[in-house]
Design a protein around this motif. Sequence first.
Motif, PDB file in Angstrom:
ATOM      1  N   LYS A  63      14.091  22.422 126.289  1.00 38.43           N
ATOM      2  CA  LYS A  63      15.107  22.814 127.457  1.00 38.43           C
ATOM      3  C   LYS A  63      16.606  22.606 126.832  1.00 38.43           C
ATOM      4  CE  LYS A  63      12.363  22.299 131.529  1.00 38.43           C
ATOM      5  NZ  LYS A  63      12.329  21.865 133.238  1.00 38.43           N
ATOM      6  N   VAL A  64      17.404  23.467 127.305  1.00 35.14           N
ATOM      7  CA  VAL A  64      18.822  23.251 126.565  1.00 35.14           C
ATOM      8  C   VAL A  64      19.381  21.926 126.809  1.00 35.14           C
ATOM      9  CG1 VAL A  64      19.909  24.113 128.743  1.00 35.14           C
ATOM     10  CG2 VAL A  64      20.899  24.327 126.299  1.00 35.14           C
ATOM     11  N   GLU A  65      19.127  21.158 127.975  1.00 34.74           N
ATOM     12  CA  GLU A  65      19.784  19.846 128.304  1.00 34.74           C
ATOM     13  C   GLU A  65      19.086  19.106 127.103  1.00 34.74           C
ATOM     14  OE1 GLU A  65      19.630  22.264 132.047  1.00 34.74           O
ATOM     15  OE2 GLU A  65      18.220  21.702 130.630  1.00 34.74           O
ATOM     16  N   GLU A  66      18.040  19.218 126.847  1.00 37.02           N
ATOM     17  CA  GLU A  66      17.359  18.125 125.671  1.00 37.02           C
ATOM     18  C   GLU A  66      17.815  18.424 124.406  1.00 37.02           C
ATOM     19  OE1 GLU A  66      12.964  17.038 123.976  1.00 37.02           O
ATOM     20  OE2 GLU A  66      13.140  18.577 125.437  1.00 37.02           O
ATOM     21  N   ARG A  67      18.131  19.926 124.108  1.00 38.24           N
ATOM     22  CA  ARG A  67      18.589  20.286 122.812  1.00 38.24           C
ATOM     23  C   ARG A  67      19.980  19.938 122.612  1.00 38.24           C
ATOM     24  NH1 ARG A  67      17.419  26.348 123.744  1.00 38.24           N
ATOM     25  NH2 ARG A  67      18.925  26.559 122.154  1.00 38.24           N
ATOM     26  N   VAL A  68      20.822  19.697 123.235  1.00 35.18           N
ATOM     27  CA  VAL A  68      22.378  19.595 123.321  1.00 35.18           C
ATOM     28  C   VAL A  68      22.446  17.875 123.185  1.00 35.18           C
ATOM     29  CG1 VAL A  68      23.090  19.405 125.656  1.00 35.18           C
ATOM     30  CG2 VAL A  68      24.535  20.443 123.676  1.00 35.18           C
ATOM     31  N   MET A  69      21.671  16.846 123.356  1.00 36.96           N
ATOM     32  CA  MET A  69      22.084  15.742 123.744  1.00 36.96           C
ATOM     33  C   MET A  69      22.745  15.027 122.383  1.00 36.96           C
ATOM     34  SD  MET A  69      19.191  13.874 126.448  1.00 36.96           S
ATOM     35  CE  MET A  69      17.947  14.213 125.254  1.00 36.96           C
ATOM     36  N   PRO A  70      21.886  15.039 121.231  1.00 35.49           N
ATOM     37  CA  PRO A  70      22.250  14.574 120.091  1.00 35.49           C
ATOM     38  C   PRO A  70      23.757  14.971 119.718  1.00 35.49           C
ATOM     39  CG  PRO A  70      20.179  15.173 119.836  1.00 35.49           C
ATOM     40  CD  PRO A  70      20.386  15.856 120.886  1.00 35.49           C
ATOM     41  N   ALA A  71      23.920  16.043 119.791  1.00 36.72           N
ATOM     42  CA  ALA A  71      25.409  16.862 119.537  1.00 36.72           C
ATOM     43  C   ALA A  71      26.425  16.190 120.361  1.00 36.72           C
ATOM     44  CB  ALA A  71      25.410  18.217 119.550  1.00 36.72           C
ATOM     45  N   ALA A  72      26.054  16.216 121.635  1.00 39.30           N
ATOM     46  CA  ALA A  72      26.963  15.468 122.591  1.00 39.30           C
ATOM     47  C   ALA A  72      27.170  14.148 122.460  1.00 39.30           C
ATOM     48  CB  ALA A  72      26.445  15.765 124.153  1.00 39.30           C
ATOM     49  N   ARG A  73      26.038  13.410 122.254  1.00 41.50           N
ATOM     50  CA  ARG A  73      26.460  11.720 121.750  1.00 41.50           C
ATOM     51  C   ARG A  73      27.108  11.445 120.728  1.00 41.50           C
ATOM     52  NH1 ARG A  73      27.442   8.149 119.884  1.00 41.50           N
ATOM     53  NH2 ARG A  73      26.396   6.004 119.772  1.00 41.50           N
ATOM     54  N   PHE A  74      26.947  12.121 119.592  1.00 36.44           N
ATOM     55  CA  PHE A  74      27.427  11.942 118.169  1.00 36.44           C
ATOM     56  C   PHE A  74      28.613  12.567 117.896  1.00 36.44           C
ATOM     57  CE2 PHE A  74      22.821  10.655 117.906  1.00 36.44           C
ATOM     58  CZ  PHE A  74      22.985   9.280 117.530  1.00 36.44           C
ATOM     59  N   LYS A  75      29.059  13.729 118.527  1.00 35.86           N
ATOM     60  CA  LYS A  75      30.240  14.499 118.303  1.00 35.86           C
ATOM     61  C   LYS A  75      30.725  14.681 116.778  1.00 35.86           C
ATOM     62  CE  LYS A  75      32.556  11.831 122.257  1.00 35.86           C
ATOM     63  NZ  LYS A  75      31.269  11.172 122.749  1.00 35.86           N
ATOM     64  N   PRO A  76      29.522  15.534 116.237  1.00 38.48           N
ATOM     65  CA  PRO A  76      29.586  15.785 114.934  1.00 38.48           C
ATOM     66  C   PRO A  76      30.631  16.727 114.596  1.00 38.48           C
ATOM     67  CG  PRO A  76      27.991  17.003 115.803  1.00 38.48           C
ATOM     68  CD  PRO A  76      28.342  16.040 116.983  1.00 38.48           C
ATOM     69  N   GLU A  77      31.279  17.183 113.273  1.00 38.11           N
ATOM     70  CA  GLU A  77      32.176  18.125 112.992  1.00 38.11           C
ATOM     71  C   GLU A  77      31.717  19.373 113.334  1.00 38.11           C
ATOM     72  OE1 GLU A  77      34.653  17.533 109.300  1.00 38.11           O
ATOM     73  OE2 GLU A  77      32.863  16.238 108.908  1.00 38.11           O
ATOM     74  N   VAL A  78      30.333  19.936 113.262  1.00 39.55           N
ATOM     75  CA  VAL A  78      29.662  21.009 113.343  1.00 39.55           C
ATOM     76  C   VAL A  78      28.374  20.667 114.319  1.00 39.55           C
ATOM     77  CG1 VAL A  78      28.563  23.134 112.299  1.00 39.55           C
ATOM     78  CG2 VAL A  78      30.640  21.807 111.234  1.00 39.55           C
ATOM     79  N   ALA A  79      28.068  21.565 115.004  1.00 40.83           N
ATOM     80  CA  ALA A  79      26.863  21.896 115.726  1.00 40.83           C
ATOM     81  C   ALA A  79      26.151  23.311 115.604  1.00 40.83           C
ATOM     82  CB  ALA A  79      26.919  21.303 117.090  1.00 40.83           C
TER      83      ALA A  79
END
Length: 309
Positions: free
Chosen positions: A92-108
Motif C-alpha cells: 500500500k502507498v502508506e507503506e511504500r512512502v515511509m522510508p522516504a518520509a523518514r530519511f528525507k533523501p535528495e531524491v525519491a
Amino acid sequence: MAQRKVIITCAVTGAIHTPTMSPHLPITPDEIVTDAVAAAEAGAAILHLHARNPETGQPDQTIEAFARFLPRIKQQTAAVINITSGGSPYMKVEERVMPAARFKPEVASLNMGSMNFGLFHLLDKYKKFQHPWEKEHLANTRDLVFRNTFKDIEYILETCYDNGTRFEFECYDIGHLYNLKHFLDRGLVKPPLFVQSVFGLLGGIGPHPEDVMHMKRTADRLFGDQYRWSVLGAGRHQLAIAAQAASMGGNIRVGLEDSLWAGAGKLATSNADQVRLARSIVEGLGLDVASPDEAREILQLKGGDKVDI
C-alpha cells in the motif's frame, strides 16, 4: 545540442528480480552497501535504493530495513541517494512512502500511474526456486494492477515535498507523462522535472527505438525545457536503450533492479559492471559522465547535507 554531462543512475536491487535469478543480486545490507559504493566509484552519480529481507530476499519497505544500509552508504560515497516510494506492487502507498518520509533523501522515486505489471512470463525460465515466495511473487502478477492513483500520487507528494525531496518521476507509458503534466499544471510539482522513462516491462510501453523516440517527443511537447530526461530499459534492452537515449541528449539508468545482464547471455557480477558499460557508451559518444555534485546542479537538488540519514 546533447547535454554534455550525462547522469548515470544505478538501481541497485529493486523488487522485481528474485534470488534464484542471479547469485549476484544484492540481498543483505552488506551486499547492498558494497554494490552501491562500487557503482558510485564506477561512475553512478545517483543510487536508487530498495531494501530486502536478508534471509529470503523479499522486498522490505520498513524503515528498519533501510536503516541497516543507508548511513553506511552515505558515509562511504558522495553519490545522491534516491529512495524508492514504489517499493513493491503488492504494498500500500502508506507503506511504500515511509522510508522516504523518514530519511528525507535528495531524491525519491514516484510512479506516475497505475498499470498492469506482468512478471509471470519469467516463470518459464526457472525450474526450481530457492524460496517459496519467489514463484508466488511472479505468478500473482498475472492478476496484478500496480496501483498509483491520482490520490496516491498526491499523498506521496504531500508527504515528502516539505522535506525538500525532489522526485524521479517514473513514467512507464505515454499516459504517465500526461499525468505528470496534470500535477505540473496544478503547481504540485516543480521544474526541473527528472523524468525517468521506463521501457520493456510487460504492461508498459515497449522497448522499440520508436517507443523511445515517441516518449521523448511527447515529453518535449509537454514540458519543453522544464524537464531532464532519463531512461531505463528492462532486461536485455538496457544498454541499447541507454545508447539511444544518450545520443538524444538523455541521461541513463542501469542496475540489477532493471536488468541482470552485462551482455548477451552474460550475468552481470555486480552493479558496477553495468555502470562501467554505461560509462563506456557515454564516453564513446564524446560525452562526459556527471559527478554527484554536477547531478545535483543539473537537477537542482538540496544537497547531501540536508538529508536525515
